[in-house]
Design a protein around this motif. Structure first.
Motif, mmCIF file in Angstrom:
data_model
loop_
_atom_site.group_PDB
_atom_site.id
_atom_site.type_symbol
_atom_site.label_atom_id
_atom_site.label_comp_id
_atom_site.label_asym_id
_atom_site.label_seq_id
_atom_site.Cartn_x
_atom_site.Cartn_y
_atom_site.Cartn_z
ATOM 1 N N VAL A 5 0.886 -1.156 0.000
ATOM 2 C CA VAL A 5 0.000 0.000 0.000
ATOM 3 C C VAL A 5 0.923 1.205 0.000
ATOM 4 O O VAL A 5 1.743 1.372 0.917
ATOM 5 N N VAL A 6 0.813 2.024 -1.041
ATOM 6 C CA VAL A 6 1.725 3.139 -1.258
ATOM 7 C C VAL A 6 0.934 4.441 -1.194
ATOM 8 O O VAL A 6 0.032 4.658 -1.996
ATOM 9 N N ARG A 7 1.261 5.290 -0.228
ATOM 10 C CA ARG A 7 0.605 6.587 -0.098
ATOM 11 C C ARG A 7 1.567 7.650 -0.636
ATOM 12 O O ARG A 7 2.733 7.688 -0.234
ATOM 13 N N VAL A 8 1.061 8.508 -1.520
ATOM 14 C CA VAL A 8 1.897 9.472 -2.217
ATOM 15 C C VAL A 8 1.355 10.880 -1.993
ATOM 16 O O VAL A 8 0.155 11.111 -2.126
ATOM 17 N N ALA A 9 2.253 11.825 -1.682
ATOM 18 C CA ALA A 9 1.843 13.201 -1.421
ATOM 19 C C ALA A 9 2.201 14.150 -2.554
ATOM 20 O O ALA A 9 2.023 15.349 -2.428
ATOM 21 N N ASP A 10 2.684 13.650 -3.664
ATOM 22 C CA ASP A 10 3.118 14.481 -4.790
ATOM 23 C C ASP A 10 2.379 14.013 -6.049
ATOM 24 O O ASP A 10 2.563 12.881 -6.489
ATOM 25 N N PRO A 11 1.533 14.889 -6.644
ATOM 26 C CA PRO A 11 0.760 14.476 -7.827
ATOM 27 C C PRO A 11 1.625 13.987 -8.998
ATOM 28 O O PRO A 11 1.254 13.033 -9.677
ATOM 29 N N ARG A 14 7.934 12.117 0.382
ATOM 30 C CA ARG A 14 6.710 12.256 -0.419
ATOM 31 C C ARG A 14 5.985 10.931 -0.603
ATOM 32 O O ARG A 14 4.960 10.860 -1.263
ATOM 33 N N ILE A 15 6.518 9.854 -0.005
ATOM 34 C CA ILE A 15 5.935 8.528 -0.193
ATOM 35 C C ILE A 15 6.018 7.741 1.119
ATOM 36 O O ILE A 15 6.952 7.925 1.892
ATOM 37 N N ALA A 16 4.998 6.921 1.362
ATOM 38 C CA ALA A 16 5.005 5.996 2.507
ATOM 39 C C ALA A 16 4.536 4.637 2.002
ATOM 40 O O ALA A 16 3.564 4.550 1.251
ATOM 41 N N ILE A 17 5.231 3.587 2.413
ATOM 42 C CA ILE A 17 4.952 2.242 1.915
ATOM 43 C C ILE A 17 4.715 1.307 3.096
ATOM 44 O O ILE A 17 5.486 1.288 4.046
ATOM 45 N N ALA A 18 3.642 0.545 3.021
ATOM 46 C CA ALA A 18 3.380 -0.514 3.994
ATOM 47 C C ALA A 18 3.277 -1.815 3.203
ATOM 48 O O ALA A 18 2.586 -1.870 2.188
ATOM 49 N N SER A 32 -4.459 1.308 12.235
ATOM 50 C CA SER A 32 -3.519 2.386 11.941
ATOM 51 C C SER A 32 -2.480 1.871 10.959
ATOM 52 O O SER A 32 -2.288 0.665 10.804
ATOM 53 N N LEU A 33 -1.851 2.825 10.297
ATOM 54 C CA LEU A 33 -0.728 2.531 9.413
ATOM 55 C C LEU A 33 0.456 3.351 9.907
ATOM 56 O O LEU A 33 0.271 4.311 10.664
ATOM 57 N N PRO A 34 1.667 3.013 9.470
ATOM 58 C CA PRO A 34 2.814 3.828 9.879
ATOM 59 C C PRO A 34 2.553 5.300 9.533
ATOM 60 O O PRO A 34 1.902 5.601 8.533
ATOM 61 N N PRO A 35 3.034 6.211 10.367
ATOM 62 C CA PRO A 35 2.751 7.626 10.157
ATOM 63 C C PRO A 35 3.309 8.146 8.840
ATOM 64 O O PRO A 35 4.311 7.647 8.341
ATOM 65 N N PHE A 36 2.633 9.158 8.322
ATOM 66 C CA PHE A 36 3.033 9.805 7.081
ATOM 67 C C PHE A 36 2.905 11.291 7.317
ATOM 68 O O PHE A 36 1.847 11.771 7.735
ATOM 69 N N ALA A 37 3.968 12.049 7.074
ATOM 70 C CA ALA A 37 4.024 13.461 7.445
ATOM 71 C C ALA A 37 3.027 14.343 6.696
ATOM 72 O O ALA A 37 2.616 15.368 7.199
ATOM 73 N N THR A 38 2.653 13.956 5.509
ATOM 74 C CA THR A 38 1.775 14.793 4.697
ATOM 75 C C THR A 38 0.494 14.054 4.366
ATOM 76 O O THR A 38 0.435 12.847 4.421
ATOM 77 N N THR A 39 -0.516 14.795 3.965
ATOM 78 C CA THR A 39 -1.765 14.161 3.547
ATOM 79 C C THR A 39 -1.570 13.584 2.146
ATOM 80 O O THR A 39 -1.213 14.310 1.223
ATOM 81 N N PRO A 40 -1.801 12.294 1.978
ATOM 82 C CA PRO A 40 -1.636 11.689 0.651
ATOM 83 C C PRO A 40 -2.652 12.232 -0.354
ATOM 84 O O PRO A 40 -3.807 12.451 -0.016
ATOM 85 N N THR A 41 -2.175 12.451 -1.577
ATOM 86 C CA THR A 41 -3.080 12.846 -2.656
ATOM 87 C C THR A 41 -3.593 11.609 -3.380
ATOM 88 O O THR A 41 -4.643 11.651 -4.006
ATOM 89 N N GLY A 97 -6.765 10.249 -2.716
ATOM 90 C CA GLY A 97 -6.790 10.497 -1.286
ATOM 91 C C GLY A 97 -6.236 9.353 -0.469
ATOM 92 O O GLY A 97 -5.425 8.566 -0.934
ATOM 93 N N ALA A 98 -6.732 9.284 0.771
ATOM 94 C CA ALA A 98 -6.179 8.316 1.713
ATOM 95 C C ALA A 98 -7.247 7.703 2.594
ATOM 96 O O ALA A 98 -7.031 7.466 3.768
ATOM 97 N N GLY A 99 -8.420 7.441 2.065
ATOM 98 C CA GLY A 99 -9.481 6.836 2.867
ATOM 99 C C GLY A 99 -9.161 5.404 3.247
ATOM 100 O O GLY A 99 -8.192 4.812 2.781
ATOM 101 N N ALA A 100 -9.993 4.847 4.105
ATOM 102 C CA ALA A 100 -9.822 3.459 4.535
ATOM 103 C C ALA A 100 -10.040 2.521 3.352
ATOM 104 O O ALA A 100 -10.909 2.757 2.514
#
Length: 154
Positions: A50-56, A84-88, A102-111, A131-134
């Motif tokens: 699961v990859v959360r990204v904060a940079d379009p 700019r990226i968080a990976i679980a 919960s997931l590991p913390p991510f400093a920015t809101t994922p886009t 986004g970053a919904g459940a």
């Protein structure tokens, strides 16, 4: 690599610290469920990221990668992307399910959130959500689905 191993260990142990993903409802509401059907990946384990990204721009680049490309290049991409990226990551066996609050913390809101699954069958094996919904991830025999996870979903 060491950072990824620590995140994986915490997540698999069920004690990953951090704040819930936005839009997850109550603070104790689940933020991620992964269910591997009994015949998932032809009854073989499935690696899931699961990859959360904060940079379009980065999100667009990652959305162009299939799972094989992602798993091949993820270490270099993670190093290049920095904060700019968080990976679980998980290795799911057929019949297994995981429910996280919960997931590991991510400093920015994922886009954007991307989910990659390493299947033996050909295909992109990538899902992208804004986004970053459940998330509710269902691993099937030859592919997987991702949908928003709502409270009360069985």
């Amino acid at each position: 690599m060491k950072r990824l191993a620590i995140i994986l260990a915490l997540t698999l142990a069920g004690c990953a610290a951090g704040t819930p993903m936005p839009n997850a409802g109550r603070a104790d509401a689940p933020v991620l469920r992964i269910v591997a059907e009994p015949d998932a990946n032809g009854r073989r384990p499935v690696a899931v990221d699961v990859v959360r990204v904060a940079d379009p721009a980065l999100a667009g680049r990652l959305a162009g990668l299939d799972a094989a490309g992602w798993f091949r290049d993820r270490e270099a991409l993670s190093a290049e992307a920095g904060s700019r990226i968080a990976i679980a990551s998980w290795e799911m066996v057929p019949g297994q399910s995981v429910l996280l609050h919960s997931l590991p913390p991510f400093a920015t809101t994922p886009t954007q959130t991307l989910v990659y699954a390493r299947y033996g069958a050909p295909g992109a094996h990538r899902q992208t959500l804004d986004g970053a919904g459940a998330l509710d991830v269902r691993l099937g025999r030859d592919s997987f689905t991702v949908a928003p996870l709502t409270e009360g979903t069985p």
